[in-house]
Design a protein around this motif. Structure first.
Motif, short mmCIF file in Angstrom:
data_model
loop_
_atom_site.label_atom_id
_atom_site.label_comp_id
_atom_site.label_asym_id
_atom_site.label_seq_id
_atom_site.Cartn_x
_atom_site.Cartn_y
_atom_site.Cartn_z
N GLY A 39 120.47 35.03 79.31
CA GLY A 39 121.15 34.17 78.35
C GLY A 39 120.89 32.70 78.54
O GLY A 39 121.06 31.91 77.61
N ILE A 40 120.43 32.28 79.73
CA ILE A 40 120.13 30.87 79.96
C ILE A 40 118.70 30.59 79.51
O ILE A 40 117.84 31.47 79.54
CB ILE A 40 120.32 30.50 81.45
CG1 ILE A 40 120.41 28.97 81.62
CG2 ILE A 40 119.21 31.08 82.32
CD1 ILE A 40 120.88 28.55 83.00
N THR A 41 118.43 29.37 79.06
CA THR A 41 117.07 29.02 78.67
C THR A 41 116.35 28.36 79.85
O THR A 41 116.98 27.80 80.75
CB THR A 41 117.05 28.05 77.48
OG1 THR A 41 117.59 26.79 77.89
CG2 THR A 41 117.85 28.60 76.31
N THR A 42 115.03 28.42 79.81
CA THR A 42 114.26 27.77 80.87
C THR A 42 114.43 26.26 80.83
O THR A 42 114.36 25.59 81.86
CB THR A 42 112.78 28.15 80.76
OG1 THR A 42 112.29 27.85 79.45
CG2 THR A 42 112.57 29.63 81.05
N ASN A 43 114.70 25.71 79.65
CA ASN A 43 114.94 24.27 79.55
C ASN A 43 116.26 23.88 80.22
O ASN A 43 116.34 22.82 80.87
CB ASN A 43 114.96 23.82 78.09
CG ASN A 43 115.05 22.32 77.95
OD1 ASN A 43 114.17 21.59 78.39
ND2 ASN A 43 116.13 21.83 77.36
N VAL A 67 102.10 33.38 84.87
CA VAL A 67 102.03 33.49 86.32
C VAL A 67 102.39 32.18 87.00
O VAL A 67 103.08 32.14 88.02
CB VAL A 67 100.62 33.95 86.75
CG1 VAL A 67 100.50 33.97 88.27
CG2 VAL A 67 100.31 35.31 86.17
N ALA A 68 101.92 31.07 86.43
CA ALA A 68 102.15 29.76 87.04
C ALA A 68 102.08 28.67 85.98
O ALA A 68 101.48 28.85 84.92
CB ALA A 68 101.11 29.49 88.13
N HIS A 69 102.72 27.55 86.30
CA HIS A 69 102.70 26.35 85.45
C HIS A 69 103.32 26.59 84.08
O HIS A 69 102.96 25.94 83.10
CB HIS A 69 101.29 25.80 85.30
CG HIS A 69 100.65 25.41 86.59
ND1 HIS A 69 99.34 25.02 86.68
CD2 HIS A 69 101.14 25.37 87.86
CE1 HIS A 69 99.04 24.75 87.95
NE2 HIS A 69 100.13 24.97 88.68
N GLY A 70 104.27 27.53 84.00
CA GLY A 70 104.97 27.76 82.75
C GLY A 70 105.80 26.55 82.36
O GLY A 70 106.46 25.92 83.21
N ILE A 71 105.78 26.20 81.08
CA ILE A 71 106.48 25.02 80.58
C ILE A 71 107.91 25.39 80.19
O ILE A 71 108.11 26.29 79.37
CB ILE A 71 105.75 24.42 79.36
CG1 ILE A 71 104.33 24.00 79.74
CG2 ILE A 71 106.52 23.25 78.78
CD1 ILE A 71 103.49 23.56 78.55
N PRO A 72 108.92 24.73 80.75
CA PRO A 72 110.30 25.00 80.34
C PRO A 72 110.51 24.68 78.86
O PRO A 72 109.93 23.73 78.33
CB PRO A 72 111.12 24.04 81.22
CG PRO A 72 110.23 23.73 82.39
CD PRO A 72 108.84 23.72 81.83
N GLY A 73 111.33 25.50 78.20
CA GLY A 73 111.56 25.30 76.77
C GLY A 73 112.76 26.09 76.30
O GLY A 73 113.72 26.29 77.05
#
Length: 246
Positions: A33-37, A74-80
């Motif tokens: 339920g939480i967002t990566t941002n 895998v890596a360097h995913g951008i929060p959004g």
């Protein structure tokens, strides 16, 4: 970097502790339920409270204060605006700086109950990390870490990601040695030295051995595998490795 002075050790330990605490806070708050941002904004506030800076943001103008990767990322995913779901395989990677010293740490985990294979890579990558850590001794070659990690992967019928590597760290986020591989190669002949600071980060995969760059120019992905990372910043010592990011 070669840590030599008390100032070096204290500075590295301080930023390591900050990065480790931010990593742990984000992991604790990663629920369905939480967002990566929302997680990234939490990291921003924690960096500011600690008087530290985000390394991805400050050094590379990365579009986030942390790297948060989900499932095939895998890596360097951008929060959004991505909403975390039950069963997601999530990687939280936190790197930062304070007073000219850097730390880097990451961990992969499954949110709630998920695919057993996802849980398996998260467990095995920690075992691979520990196997490599045992080889992190002054006077040894860096290739010993990768060989140990790859052996653990094969023992569990898994493999490693071969085009993501560990690296030197200390006075900048990436420095010599440029690569610490997750498998044995005779070209990885860097001699480990007393006081050398490294980010050791094996990546364990269910099947694929390489990542590819996504359309956003940042994120590294796989096509159809589970991949887990486990990373700490380490100061090499004759009496044993000093992990700054616990």
């Amino acid at each position: 970097m070669i840590a030599k002075t008390e100032e070096d050790f204290n500075g590295l330990k301080e930023i390591g502790k900050i990065c480790g605490s931010i990593r742990d806070a984000l992991v604790a708050h990663t629920k369905a339920g939480i967002t990566t941002n929302e997680l990234d904004e939490m990291a921003k506030d924690l960096f500011e409270k600690a008087g530290a800076q985000s390394a991805p943001k400050g050094e590379y103008n990365f579009p986030g204060y942390t790297c948060i990767s989900v499932n095939k990322e895998v890596a360097h995913g951008i929060p959004g605006n991505r909403i975390i779901q039950k069963g997601d395989l999530v990687n939280i990677d936190v790197s930062g700086s304070k007073d000219g010293y850097f730390g880097d740490t990451g961990v992969s985990f499954v949110v709630g109950k998920g695919d057993p294979d996802a849980h398996k890579v998260c467990e095995v990558v920690k075992e691979a990390f520990e196997a490599g850590l045992a080889k992190a001794k002054p006077g040894s070659n860096a290739s010993g870490l990768g060989k140990a990690a790859h052996n653990v992967a094969r023992k569990h019928n898994l493999t490693v990601i071969k085009n993501l590597t560990g690296h030197g760290i200390g006075r900048s986020i990436h420095e010599s040695p440029n690569h610490i591989f997750n498998y044995y190669t005779r070209y990885d002949d860097t001699l480990l030295k007393e006081g050398m600071v490294i980010a050791w980060e094996p990546f364990i995969s269910t099947s694929e051995e390489e990542v590819f760059e996504g359309d956003d120019g940042w994120t590294f992905l796989v096509k159809d595998s589970y991949v887990a990372q486990y990373e700490h910043t380490i100061i090499l010592s004759k009496s044993g490795p000093i992990i700054t990011t616990l």
